[in-house]
Scaffold this motif. Structure first.
Motif, PDB file in Angstrom:
ATOM      1  N   MET A 276      43.358  35.843  58.197  1.00  0.00           N
ATOM      2  CA  MET A 276      43.994  36.760  56.955  1.00  0.00           C
ATOM      3  C   MET A 276      43.913  37.981  57.615  1.00  0.00           C
ATOM      4  O   MET A 276      44.994  38.826  57.358  1.00  0.00           O
ATOM      5  CB  MET A 276      43.007  36.693  55.567  1.00  0.00           C
ATOM      6  CG  MET A 276      43.083  35.426  55.027  1.00  0.00           C
ATOM      7  SD  MET A 276      42.242  35.705  53.503  1.00  0.00           S
ATOM      8  CE  MET A 276      42.135  33.797  52.997  1.00  0.00           C
ATOM      9  N   ILE A 277      42.910  38.600  57.984  1.00  0.00           N
ATOM     10  CA  ILE A 277      43.073  40.113  58.471  1.00  0.00           C
ATOM     11  C   ILE A 277      44.004  40.207  59.773  1.00  0.00           C
ATOM     12  O   ILE A 277      44.638  41.249  59.757  1.00  0.00           O
ATOM     13  CB  ILE A 277      41.742  40.359  58.964  1.00  0.00           C
ATOM     14  CG1 ILE A 277      40.560  40.646  58.150  1.00  0.00           C
ATOM     15  CG2 ILE A 277      41.489  41.569  59.904  1.00  0.00           C
ATOM     16  CD1 ILE A 277      38.890  40.945  58.405  1.00  0.00           C
ATOM     17  N   LYS A 278      43.817  39.121  60.780  1.00  0.00           N
ATOM     18  CA  LYS A 278      44.933  39.065  61.829  1.00  0.00           C
ATOM     19  C   LYS A 278      46.401  39.168  61.340  1.00  0.00           C
ATOM     20  O   LYS A 278      47.113  39.965  61.961  1.00  0.00           O
ATOM     21  CB  LYS A 278      44.598  37.738  62.814  1.00  0.00           C
ATOM     22  CG  LYS A 278      43.334  38.012  63.596  1.00  0.00           C
ATOM     23  CD  LYS A 278      43.034  36.808  64.539  1.00  0.00           C
ATOM     24  CE  LYS A 278      41.889  36.730  65.234  1.00  0.00           C
ATOM     25  NZ  LYS A 278      41.831  35.409  66.003  1.00  0.00           N
ATOM     26  N   SER A 279      46.664  38.388  60.377  1.00  0.00           N
ATOM     27  CA  SER A 279      47.996  38.481  59.832  1.00  0.00           C
ATOM     28  C   SER A 279      48.416  39.549  58.779  1.00  0.00           C
ATOM     29  O   SER A 279      49.436  39.596  58.513  1.00  0.00           O
ATOM     30  CB  SER A 279      48.337  37.006  59.235  1.00  0.00           C
ATOM     31  OG  SER A 279      47.556  36.795  58.199  1.00  0.00           O
ATOM     32  N   GLY A 280      47.388  40.201  58.483  1.00  0.00           N
ATOM     33  CA  GLY A 280      47.600  41.301  57.422  1.00  0.00           C
ATOM     34  C   GLY A 280      48.161  40.704  56.110  1.00  0.00           C
ATOM     35  O   GLY A 280      48.597  41.326  55.143  1.00  0.00           O
ATOM     36  N   LYS A 281      47.624  39.634  55.737  1.00  0.00           N
ATOM     37  CA  LYS A 281      47.988  38.992  54.302  1.00  0.00           C
ATOM     38  C   LYS A 281      46.855  37.722  54.001  1.00  0.00           C
ATOM     39  O   LYS A 281      46.416  37.062  54.907  1.00  0.00           O
ATOM     40  CB  LYS A 281      49.128  38.302  54.580  1.00  0.00           C
ATOM     41  CG  LYS A 281      49.663  37.500  53.360  1.00  0.00           C
ATOM     42  CD  LYS A 281      50.925  36.565  53.574  1.00  0.00           C
ATOM     43  CE  LYS A 281      51.098  35.737  52.329  1.00  0.00           C
ATOM     44  NZ  LYS A 281      52.493  34.789  52.481  1.00  0.00           N
ATOM     45  N   GLY A 282      46.259  37.924  52.839  1.00  0.00           N
ATOM     46  CA  GLY A 282      45.367  37.063  52.371  1.00  0.00           C
ATOM     47  C   GLY A 282      44.886  37.221  50.830  1.00  0.00           C
ATOM     48  O   GLY A 282      45.316  38.406  50.413  1.00  0.00           O
ATOM     49  N   HIS A 283      44.259  36.103  50.201  1.00  0.00           N
ATOM     50  CA  HIS A 283      43.814  36.616  48.793  1.00  0.00           C
ATOM     51  C   HIS A 283      42.436  35.485  48.694  1.00  0.00           C
ATOM     52  O   HIS A 283      42.735  34.469  49.179  1.00  0.00           O
ATOM     53  CB  HIS A 283      44.650  36.189  47.642  1.00  0.00           C
ATOM     54  CG  HIS A 283      44.550  36.801  46.811  1.00  0.00           C
ATOM     55  ND1 HIS A 283      45.322  37.388  45.793  1.00  0.00           N
ATOM     56  CD2 HIS A 283      43.437  37.107  45.821  1.00  0.00           C
ATOM     57  CE1 HIS A 283      45.157  37.815  44.814  1.00  0.00           C
ATOM     58  NE2 HIS A 283      43.634  37.574  44.664  1.00  0.00           N
ATOM     59  N   ILE A 284      41.370  36.267  48.144  1.00  0.00           N
ATOM     60  CA  ILE A 284      40.358  35.303  48.090  1.00  0.00           C
ATOM     61  C   ILE A 284      39.742  35.527  46.913  1.00  0.00           C
ATOM     62  O   ILE A 284      39.597  36.606  46.099  1.00  0.00           O
ATOM     63  CB  ILE A 284      38.854  36.081  49.072  1.00  0.00           C
ATOM     64  CG1 ILE A 284      39.315  35.791  50.558  1.00  0.00           C
ATOM     65  CG2 ILE A 284      37.604  35.440  48.655  1.00  0.00           C
ATOM     66  CD1 ILE A 284      38.465  36.613  51.487  1.00  0.00           C
ATOM     67  N   VAL A 285      39.551  34.457  46.177  1.00  0.00           N
ATOM     68  CA  VAL A 285      39.406  34.217  44.707  1.00  0.00           C
ATOM     69  C   VAL A 285      37.951  33.890  44.509  1.00  0.00           C
ATOM     70  O   VAL A 285      37.663  32.527  45.012  1.00  0.00           O
ATOM     71  CB  VAL A 285      40.343  33.379  43.867  1.00  0.00           C
ATOM     72  CG1 VAL A 285      40.035  33.243  42.421  1.00  0.00           C
ATOM     73  CG2 VAL A 285      41.677  33.951  44.215  1.00  0.00           C
ATOM     74  N   THR A 286      37.113  34.431  43.758  1.00  0.00           N
ATOM     75  CA  THR A 286      35.861  34.080  43.662  1.00  0.00           C
ATOM     76  C   THR A 286      35.705  33.329  42.327  1.00  0.00           C
ATOM     77  O   THR A 286      35.663  34.328  41.285  1.00  0.00           O
ATOM     78  CB  THR A 286      34.650  35.273  44.114  1.00  0.00           C
ATOM     79  OG1 THR A 286      34.847  35.654  45.281  1.00  0.00           O
ATOM     80  CG2 THR A 286      33.393  34.792  43.775  1.00  0.00           C
ATOM     81  N   VAL A 287      35.372  32.218  42.108  1.00  0.00           N
ATOM     82  CA  VAL A 287      35.235  31.779  40.639  1.00  0.00           C
ATOM     83  C   VAL A 287      33.637  31.862  40.097  1.00  0.00           C
ATOM     84  O   VAL A 287      32.998  31.413  40.685  1.00  0.00           O
ATOM     85  CB  VAL A 287      35.656  30.536  40.439  1.00  0.00           C
ATOM     86  CG1 VAL A 287      35.458  29.971  38.910  1.00  0.00           C
ATOM     87  CG2 VAL A 287      37.164  30.146  40.896  1.00  0.00           C
ATOM     88  N   GLY A 288      33.276  32.741  39.293  1.00  0.00           N
ATOM     89  CA  GLY A 288      32.204  33.034  38.837  1.00  0.00           C
ATOM     90  C   GLY A 288      31.872  32.505  37.473  1.00  0.00           C
ATOM     91  O   GLY A 288      32.356  31.372  37.125  1.00  0.00           O
ATOM     92  N   SER A 289      31.464  33.214  36.350  1.00  0.00           N
ATOM     93  CA  SER A 289      31.311  32.631  35.228  1.00  0.00           C
ATOM     94  C   SER A 289      30.625  33.873  34.184  1.00  0.00           C
ATOM     95  O   SER A 289      30.437  34.816  34.577  1.00  0.00           O
ATOM     96  CB  SER A 289      30.293  31.491  34.911  1.00  0.00           C
ATOM     97  OG  SER A 289      30.040  31.074  33.757  1.00  0.00           O
ATOM     98  N   VAL A 290      31.061  33.683  33.025  1.00  0.00           N
ATOM     99  CA  VAL A 290      30.460  34.677  31.837  1.00  0.00           C
ATOM    100  C   VAL A 290      28.925  34.587  31.888  1.00  0.00           C
ATOM    101  O   VAL A 290      28.398  35.450  31.756  1.00  0.00           O
ATOM    102  CB  VAL A 290      30.832  34.272  30.540  1.00  0.00           C
ATOM    103  CG1 VAL A 290      30.192  35.305  29.398  1.00  0.00           C
ATOM    104  CG2 VAL A 290      32.516  34.816  30.373  1.00  0.00           C
ATOM    105  N   ALA A 291      28.361  33.263  32.367  1.00  0.00           N
ATOM    106  CA  ALA A 291      27.033  33.267  32.506  1.00  0.00           C
ATOM    107  C   ALA A 291      26.392  34.003  33.886  1.00  0.00           C
ATOM    108  O   ALA A 291      25.389  34.020  34.025  1.00  0.00           O
ATOM    109  CB  ALA A 291      26.682  31.842  32.838  1.00  0.00           C
ATOM    110  N   GLY A 292      27.428  34.438  34.665  1.00  0.00           N
ATOM    111  CA  GLY A 292      26.960  35.391  35.759  1.00  0.00           C
ATOM    112  C   GLY A 292      27.082  36.744  35.257  1.00  0.00           C
ATOM    113  O   GLY A 292      26.817  37.806  36.144  1.00  0.00           O
ATOM    114  N   LEU A 293      27.550  37.112  34.153  1.00  0.00           N
ATOM    115  CA  LEU A 293      27.455  38.471  33.440  1.00  0.00           C
ATOM    116  C   LEU A 293      26.494  38.638  32.262  1.00  0.00           C
ATOM    117  O   LEU A 293      25.917  39.749  32.148  1.00  0.00           O
ATOM    118  CB  LEU A 293      28.843  38.756  32.676  1.00  0.00           C
ATOM    119  CG  LEU A 293      30.204  38.698  33.777  1.00  0.00           C
ATOM    120  CD1 LEU A 293      31.203  38.876  33.099  1.00  0.00           C
ATOM    121  CD2 LEU A 293      29.733  39.793  35.009  1.00  0.00           C
ATOM    122  N   LEU A 294      25.922  37.535  31.714  1.00  0.00           N
ATOM    123  CA  LEU A 294      24.921  37.464  30.676  1.00  0.00           C
ATOM    124  C   LEU A 294      24.134  36.133  30.995  1.00  0.00           C
ATOM    125  O   LEU A 294      24.652  35.089  31.042  1.00  0.00           O
ATOM    126  CB  LEU A 294      25.686  37.263  29.469  1.00  0.00           C
ATOM    127  CG  LEU A 294      26.352  38.288  28.714  1.00  0.00           C
ATOM    128  CD1 LEU A 294      27.186  37.833  27.458  1.00  0.00           C
ATOM    129  CD2 LEU A 294      25.618  39.603  28.667  1.00  0.00           C
TER     130      LEU A 294
END
Length: 321
Positions: A178-196
């Motif tokens: 992604m860095i080499k091409s200058g394009k990318g998107h990383i999605v991290t799926v957490g949870s409300v249980a990761g906030l409380l």
């Protein structure tokens, strides 16, 4: 000595001036950021610019069912080249069938996300057989739903391997390209249980808290090194009706449906949002845990929201989703 004191004074004055200058600039930019956020919040998705995913390679972990399956279907409809990973052969086949029935192509791989070597090996296969991954959605997760003293060591280790450690292996596999091409998107799926913190989730909540830290640190690294074209999105949904939390009966809000969660996630990705909390109302409750007395927070959780009581009804089996 006097000469040294003079130099020190000048240095201190320069430091104070730079701090004041940066603070004023920050305040000016803050006004712009707030107005921009308000503007885009009020503009409907139908008329705002959205990222086009057509032709992009999108990899979804945990694609054998639930939200992962819905993501695969909806991404395929948008013209993305969808790749799904999961440990369930049967689930992968079902997702692939659902996508191909609509006339779209999809690629699936059987991967044990708890096995680092399996992740790295399959990542190389994807790069050779499909190409560079443009969007990585770390969606897979597992939950056991036992109290700390009931959890066996293997369950704890599995939860950590699937829910957070696998994120390190997938991101390390695909971020360099992604860095080499200058394009990318990383999605991290957490949870409300990761906030409380959640009852019967000392392992699950801890790993989801870790996803928040992982996302925020990764976002900081990308920005600090000037990789502004590599986007990062953290998704924190409430309970989802996928079977992972079978038997749980939330008191104030119903469980979210996978279709809604997948649709909201994709909208968030296409808008390059940094944070996506579902439902949106939850984000206004989160600051209370820091602002209110601890006893008051517990009483709110126990007496009004009935959080622990709802988790006592958990009947699900250990499940990866």
């Amino acid at each position: 000595m006097l000469e040294g004191t003079k130099i020190s004074s000048q240095s201190q004055m320069t430091t104070v001036f730079n701090i004041a200058k940066d603070t004023v600039l920050f305040l000016v930019l803050s006004c712009y950021y707030i107005l921009e956020a308000l503007f885009w919040t009020l503009v409907p998705n139908a008329i705002r610019p959205m990222k086009n995913l057509r032709g992009d390679v999108v990899l979804v972990t945990g694609g054998a069912g639930g939200v992962g399956r819905q993501l695969a279907i909806k991404l395929a409809r948008l013209g993305a080249k969808v790749v799904i990973w999961d440990i369930s052969v049967e689930g992968l086949q079902k997702t692939c069938q659902d996508v191909t029935d609509e006339g779209f192509k999809i690629k699936s791989y059987v991967v044990d996300l708890a096995d680092k070597s399996s992740v790295y090996f399959t990542a190389e296969k994807v790069k050779k057989e499909v190409g560079k991954v443009d969007v990585l959605i770390n969606n897979a997760g597992t939950v056991f739903g036992d109290t700390l003293l009931e959890l066996n060591d293997d369950a704890i280790e599995t939860t950590y391997k699937v829910n957070i450690l696998s994120h390190y292996w997938t991101v390390k596999s695909f971020l360099p390209d992604m860095i080499k091409s200058g394009k990318g998107h990383i999605v991290t799926v957490g949870s409300v249980a990761g906030l409380l913190g959640t009852y019967r989730c000392t392992d699950y909540s801890a790993t989801k808290f870790a996803t928040v830290g992982f996302h925020e640190s990764l976002f900081t690294e990308l920005r600090a090194h000037g990789h502004n074209a590599i986007h990062a999105t953290l998704v924190c949904p409430y309970y989802i009706n996928t079977g992972m939390f079978h038997g749980v009966t939330p008191r104030l809000m119903p469980m979210l449906e996978p279709d809604y969660v997948a649709e909201t996630m994709i909208d968030s990705i296409r808008k390059n949002e940094v944070n996506c909390i579902m439902p949106g109302s939850v984000r206004y409750l989160l600051p209370l845990k820091c602002l209110l007395p601890a006893k008051m927070c517990w009483d709110l959780m126990h007496r009004v929201m009935k959080g622990p009581q709802s988790m006592m009804e958990f009947k699900g089996k250990p499940k990866v989703s």
